[in-house]
Design an enzyme around this catalytic site. Structure first.
Site, PDB file in Angstrom:
ATOM      1  N   LYS A  19       0.836  -1.214   0.000  1.00  0.00           N
ATOM      2  CA  LYS A  19       0.000   0.000   0.000  1.00  0.00           C
ATOM      3  C   LYS A  19       0.870   1.262   0.000  1.00  0.00           C
ATOM      4  O   LYS A  19       0.624   2.185  -0.774  1.00  0.00           O
ATOM      5  CB  LYS A  19      -0.921  -0.035   1.232  1.00  0.00           C
ATOM      6  CG  LYS A  19      -1.876   1.135   1.337  1.00  0.00           C
ATOM      7  CD  LYS A  19      -3.128   0.761   2.093  1.00  0.00           C
ATOM      8  CE  LYS A  19      -2.991   0.852   3.595  1.00  0.00           C
ATOM      9  NZ  LYS A  19      -2.856   2.222   4.096  1.00  0.00           N
ATOM     10  N   ARG A  24       2.936   6.028  -3.188  1.00  0.00           N
ATOM     11  CA  ARG A  24       4.100   6.837  -3.578  1.00  0.00           C
ATOM     12  C   ARG A  24       4.335   6.784  -5.086  1.00  0.00           C
ATOM     13  O   ARG A  24       4.794   7.753  -5.685  1.00  0.00           O
ATOM     14  CB  ARG A  24       5.329   6.350  -2.804  1.00  0.00           C
ATOM     15  CG  ARG A  24       5.288   6.807  -1.321  1.00  0.00           C
ATOM     16  CD  ARG A  24       6.125   5.897  -0.436  1.00  0.00           C
ATOM     17  NE  ARG A  24       6.248   6.364   0.931  1.00  0.00           N
ATOM     18  CZ  ARG A  24       5.310   6.210   1.897  1.00  0.00           C
ATOM     19  NH1 ARG A  24       4.176   5.609   1.614  1.00  0.00           N
ATOM     20  NH2 ARG A  24       5.524   6.663   3.117  1.00  0.00           N
ATOM     21  N   GLY A  93      -5.015   8.122   5.268  1.00  0.00           N
ATOM     22  CA  GLY A  93      -4.096   9.041   5.944  1.00  0.00           C
ATOM     23  C   GLY A  93      -2.857   9.293   5.095  1.00  0.00           C
ATOM     24  O   GLY A  93      -2.321  10.409   5.080  1.00  0.00           O
ATOM     25  N   SER A 166       7.188   8.826  12.160  1.00  0.00           N
ATOM     26  CA  SER A 166       6.076   8.661  11.224  1.00  0.00           C
ATOM     27  C   SER A 166       6.558   8.869   9.799  1.00  0.00           C
ATOM     28  O   SER A 166       7.062   9.943   9.456  1.00  0.00           O
ATOM     29  CB  SER A 166       4.976   9.673  11.544  1.00  0.00           C
ATOM     30  OG  SER A 166       4.161   9.883  10.411  1.00  0.00           O
ATOM     31  N   GLN A 168       4.666   9.116   7.299  1.00  0.00           N
ATOM     32  CA  GLN A 168       3.782  10.082   6.623  1.00  0.00           C
ATOM     33  C   GLN A 168       4.270  11.502   6.882  1.00  0.00           C
ATOM     34  O   GLN A 168       4.273  12.334   5.972  1.00  0.00           O
ATOM     35  CB  GLN A 168       2.343   9.880   7.092  1.00  0.00           C
ATOM     36  CG  GLN A 168       1.799   8.529   6.644  1.00  0.00           C
ATOM     37  CD  GLN A 168       0.372   8.276   7.091  1.00  0.00           C
ATOM     38  OE1 GLN A 168      -0.219   9.069   7.808  1.00  0.00           O
ATOM     39  NE2 GLN A 168      -0.176   7.165   6.661  1.00  0.00           N
ATOM     40  N   ASP A 314       1.598  -1.282  11.883  1.00  0.00           N
ATOM     41  CA  ASP A 314       0.292  -1.701  11.351  1.00  0.00           C
ATOM     42  C   ASP A 314      -0.025  -3.166  11.669  1.00  0.00           C
ATOM     43  O   ASP A 314      -1.144  -3.622  11.457  1.00  0.00           O
ATOM     44  CB  ASP A 314       0.243  -1.484   9.829  1.00  0.00           C
ATOM     45  CG  ASP A 314       0.258  -0.005   9.478  1.00  0.00           C
ATOM     46  OD1 ASP A 314      -0.049   0.828  10.352  1.00  0.00           O
ATOM     47  OD2 ASP A 314       0.593   0.331   8.323  1.00  0.00           O
ATOM     48  N   LYS A 341      -4.739   5.819  14.685  1.00  0.00           N
ATOM     49  CA  LYS A 341      -4.840   5.152  13.376  1.00  0.00           C
ATOM     50  C   LYS A 341      -6.294   5.206  12.904  1.00  0.00           C
ATOM     51  O   LYS A 341      -7.080   5.993  13.423  1.00  0.00           O
ATOM     52  CB  LYS A 341      -4.325   3.716  13.500  1.00  0.00           C
ATOM     53  CG  LYS A 341      -2.828   3.633  13.800  1.00  0.00           C
ATOM     54  CD  LYS A 341      -2.001   4.185  12.663  1.00  0.00           C
ATOM     55  CE  LYS A 341      -0.516   4.148  12.979  1.00  0.00           C
ATOM     56  NZ  LYS A 341       0.276   4.859  11.966  1.00  0.00           N
ATOM     57  N   ARG A 345      -6.707   1.761  17.971  1.00  0.00           N
ATOM     58  CA  ARG A 345      -6.470   0.315  17.867  1.00  0.00           C
ATOM     59  C   ARG A 345      -6.127  -0.329  19.213  1.00  0.00           C
ATOM     60  O   ARG A 345      -6.214  -1.552  19.328  1.00  0.00           O
ATOM     61  CB  ARG A 345      -5.393   0.022  16.807  1.00  0.00           C
ATOM     62  CG  ARG A 345      -5.920   0.259  15.409  1.00  0.00           C
ATOM     63  CD  ARG A 345      -4.903  -0.045  14.315  1.00  0.00           C
ATOM     64  NE  ARG A 345      -5.522   0.106  13.007  1.00  0.00           N
ATOM     65  CZ  ARG A 345      -4.855   0.245  11.864  1.00  0.00           C
ATOM     66  NH1 ARG A 345      -3.523   0.246  11.868  1.00  0.00           N
ATOM     67  NH2 ARG A 345      -5.498   0.374  10.731  1.00  0.00           N
ATOM     68  N   ARG A 387      -7.831  -3.212   9.325  1.00  0.00           N
ATOM     69  CA  ARG A 387      -6.893  -4.115  10.012  1.00  0.00           C
ATOM     70  C   ARG A 387      -7.557  -4.796  11.219  1.00  0.00           C
ATOM     71  O   ARG A 387      -7.153  -5.895  11.613  1.00  0.00           O
ATOM     72  CB  ARG A 387      -5.621  -3.377  10.420  1.00  0.00           C
ATOM     73  CG  ARG A 387      -4.934  -2.739   9.205  1.00  0.00           C
ATOM     74  CD  ARG A 387      -3.438  -2.701   9.283  1.00  0.00           C
ATOM     75  NE  ARG A 387      -2.894  -1.975   8.143  1.00  0.00           N
ATOM     76  CZ  ARG A 387      -2.679  -2.497   6.933  1.00  0.00           C
ATOM     77  NH1 ARG A 387      -2.949  -3.767   6.692  1.00  0.00           N
ATOM     78  NH2 ARG A 387      -2.205  -1.753   5.945  1.00  0.00           N
TER      79      ARG A 387
HETATM   80  C1  S3P Z   1       2.364   4.774   6.234  1.00  0.00           C
HETATM   81  C2  S3P Z   1       2.942   5.105   7.443  1.00  0.00           C
HETATM   82  C3  S3P Z   1       2.409   4.673   8.740  1.00  0.00           C
HETATM   83  C4  S3P Z   1       1.447   3.511   8.589  1.00  0.00           C
HETATM   84  C5  S3P Z   1       0.466   3.747   7.494  1.00  0.00           C
HETATM   85  C6  S3P Z   1       1.164   3.909   6.162  1.00  0.00           C
HETATM   86  C7  S3P Z   1       2.961   5.286   4.989  1.00  0.00           C
HETATM   87  O1  S3P Z   1       1.713   5.750   9.329  1.00  0.00           O
HETATM   88  O2  S3P Z   1       0.775   3.287   9.821  1.00  0.00           O
HETATM   89  O3  S3P Z   1      -0.440   2.659   7.396  1.00  0.00           O
HETATM   90  O4  S3P Z   1       2.628   4.780   3.899  1.00  0.00           O
HETATM   91  O5  S3P Z   1       3.795   6.193   5.077  1.00  0.00           O
HETATM   92  P1  S3P Z   1       2.444   6.877  10.216  1.00  0.00           P
HETATM   93  O6  S3P Z   1       3.316   7.670   9.338  1.00  0.00           O
HETATM   94  O7  S3P Z   1       1.328   7.682  10.805  1.00  0.00           O
HETATM   95  O8  S3P Z   1       3.216   6.111  11.259  1.00  0.00           O
END
Ligand code: S3P
Length: 427
Positions: A19, A24, A93, A166, A168, A314, A341, A345, A387
Site C-alpha cells: 500500500k 508513492r 491518511g 512517522s 507520513q 500496522d 490510526k 487500535r 486491520r
Molecule cells: C504509512 C505510514 C504509517 C502507517 C500507514 C502507512 C505510509 O503511518 O501506519 O499505514 O505509507 O507512510 P504513520 O506515518 O502515521 O506512522
C-alpha cells in the site's frame, strides 16, 4: 461476515501490492517527466483515492484493475493543475499527509477532505513542519484535522526534529522539500519506513541519509520509472499469524516485501518461537523481497517496544491476536500511535479480544496480553477499520463457536479479496 474454527490452513499464495509503495508511485509518477509504469499496484480503496486526487489535478492515469498495471503520465514538478473540486482522500491518511506536502508548494489553492475517520486524525503533525517551511495550511474547522485548506506558497528548507517516528510526516516534509529553497532535513526518534526515500532516489532526487536523519535538495526534474511493487507485508501478516496458530497448517506467501523498516513482525514471530523461514530473497525496484513460509508453532510471549515499533506499527492488531495463542505474557509498549490510526487500535483490540474471552489489558502506550486462554466467538465491531476486521477473521478461525464481524467489507481499504484468499487456504 461469520467465521468458525478452521481445522488446518494450507497453500501457496500471493498478497496484493504494498500500500505504501502504491501511493508513492502515483505521487512521484505524477510529478515526473514521462510515463511511469507500475506493476503490482494495490487496487485498495486507499490507493484509488490517491489516483483520483491526482486525476483531479490534471494527471492522466490509466489503471488496469485486471492486471494491476497503472500508467501515470507525469506532467513534471510544476505540471499539476488547480482542482475544480475538493480532493477526496476517502479513508487514506497516507494520501492526506503526503499529498499535503506536495500541495503546499503548488501555485493554486486546494481543499483536502475525507471520511469521518480521516476527519478525526491528527494533521497538526504535518501542519507544523510545513508551516515552518512557509506553507499556508489551515484546518477549516480549527481542530487540526481535515478538511484542510492549502494555499500553495514559496517554501524554504528547514531542519525538523520530528517528535514522532512517522513515515507520513517524514514524507510530507521531503515532498515539500523537492520544491523548497535550500536543503530540507528531518530527524526522527526512530527510523520509520523508508519507501519514500528509496523511490525518490529512483526518480532522480538528491537525498542523503545519516542515521535517523534524511536530507533532500530541491529537484529540477524527476524522471519516470518502471516500478515493480512487492506484496504487502502488512497484508501477509494475517496469513503469517493464521499459519502459526491454526493446527496442522503450512502456508507460503510468495513475493513479500521485507524492507528492514517494515519487517519487525518477522523478528517478533521468531522471538516467540515461530517456525518461519524466508527464501528466494531478491529485489524489486530497490526493495528487498522474499517468500515467507510458516508452520503451526508453539509460541511464547515476548516484549515488543522501542525502535521495532515503527517497523511493525500496522501489524500490532494481528500480533495481539497472535499473543493470545502464546504461552505467557506479551507486553507491547511505546505504541501510543495506535490510538490515532483508522480507529483507536488499543481500545478496539482490547474490547473485541476481551469479548472473545482473551485476558488482555490496555495501557497508556500499548497492551499486555496474558496468553493461553481459549477464545470463543463473539460479535466484533470493526469500527470500519480494515486491520481490525482482518485480525478478527483470523481470531474467529481459531475460536470456539461463531465469530461475526460487523462492517466486514471495510477490508476493501487495503485488501479487497481478503476473505476469498483466506477461504482458499481452509482445507
Ligand atoms: C504509512 C505510514 C504509517 C502507517 C500507514 C502507512 C505510509 O503511518 O501506519 O499505514 O505509507 O507512510 P504513520 O506515518 O502515521 O506512522
Amino acid at each position: 461476515m461469520q467465521f468458525t474454527k478452521a481445522n488446518s490452513l494450507h497453500g501457496i499464495i500471493t498478497v496484493p501490492g504494498d500500500k505504501s509503495i502504491s501511493h508513492r508511485s502515483v505521487m512521484l509518477g505524477a510529478l515526473a517527466e514521462g510515463t511511469t509504469e507500475v506493476h503490482g499496484f494495490l487496487q485498495g480503496a486507499d490507493c484509488l483515492s490517491s489516483i483520483s486526487c491526482f486525476q483531479k489535478m490534471g494527471i492522466n492515469i490509466e489503471n488496469d484493475a485486471k492486471t494491476n498495471i497503472v500508467r501515470i503520465h507525469g506532467n513534471g514538478l510544476h505540471g499539476l493543475t488547480e482542482p475544480s473540486d475538493v480532493l477526496d482522500v476517502g479513508n487514506s491518511g497516507t494520501t492526506t499527509r503526503l499529498m499535503s506536502g506536495i500541495l503546499a508548494a503548488q501555485s493554486f489553492e486546494s481543499i483536502v477532505n475525507g471520511d469521518a475517520s480521516i476527519q478525526k486524525r491528527p494533521m497538526k503533525r504535518i501542519m507544523t513542519p510545513l508551516s515552518l517551511m512557509g506553507a499556508d495550511i489551515t484546518s477549516i474547522n480549527g481542530n487540526d484535522c481535515a478538511p484542510l485548506k492549502i494555499r500553495g506558497s514559496r517554501l524554504h528548507g528547514i531542519h525538523y526534529d520530528s517528535p514522532v517516528a512517522s513515515a507520513q510526516v517524514k514524507s510530507a516534509i521531503l515532498l515539500a522539500g523537492l520544491y523548497a529553497e535550500g536543503e530540507t532535513s528531518v530527524t526522527e526518534p526512530y527510523l520509520s519506513r523508508n519507501h519514500s526515500e528509496l523511490m525518490l532516489r529512483g526518480f532522480g532526487a538528491d537525498l542523503t541519509n545519516n542515521g535517523t536523519t534524511v536530507s533532500i535538495r530541491p529537484a529540477k526534474t524527476l524522471y519516470a520509472q518502471k516500478i515493480l511493487i512487492p506484496g504487502d507485508i502488512s497484508s501477509a501478516a494475517y496469513f503469517i499469524t493464521a499459519g502459526l496458530i491454526t493446527p496442522n497448517s503450512s502456508i507460503t506467501i510468495q513475493n513479500v516485501g521485507i524492507n528492514p523498516t517494515r519487517d519487525g513482525i518477522l523478528d517478533v514471530c521468531k522471538a516467540m518461537g515461530a517456525r518461519l523461514t524466508c527464501s528466494n530473497l531478491h529485489e524489486m525496484t530497490g526493495e528487498p523481497v522474499a517468500d515467507i513460509t510458516v508452520e503451526t508453532s508453539e509460541l511464547k510471549g515476548t516484549v515488543i517496544e522501542g525502535s521495532i515499533i515503527p517497523e511493525l506499527i500496522d501489524e500490532i492488531p494481528i500480533l495481539a491476536v497472535l499473543a493470545c495463542f502464546a504461552k505467557g505474557d506479551t507486553i507491547i509498549r511505546n505504541a501510543e500511535e495506535l490510538k490515532v490510526k483508522e480507529s483507536n487500535r488499543i481500545d478496539v483490540m482490547v474490547q473485541n479480544l476481551s469479548a472473545m474471552g482473551a485476558d488482555i489489558e490496555g495501557t497508556e502506550d500499548g497492551m499486555i496480553i496474558h496468553g493461553g486462554r481459549t477464545l470463543h466467538g463473539a460479535v466484533i465491531d470493526s469500527k470500519l477499520d480494515h486491520r481490525i476486521a482482518m485480525s478478527f477473521a483470523i481470531a474467529g478461525m481459531n475460536a470456539e463457536g461463531i465469530t461475526e464481524i460487523k462492517e466486514a467489507e471495510c477490508v476493501n481499504i487495503s485488501y479487497p479479496d481478503f476473505y476469498r484468499d483466506l477461504a482458499a487456504l481452509n482445507t
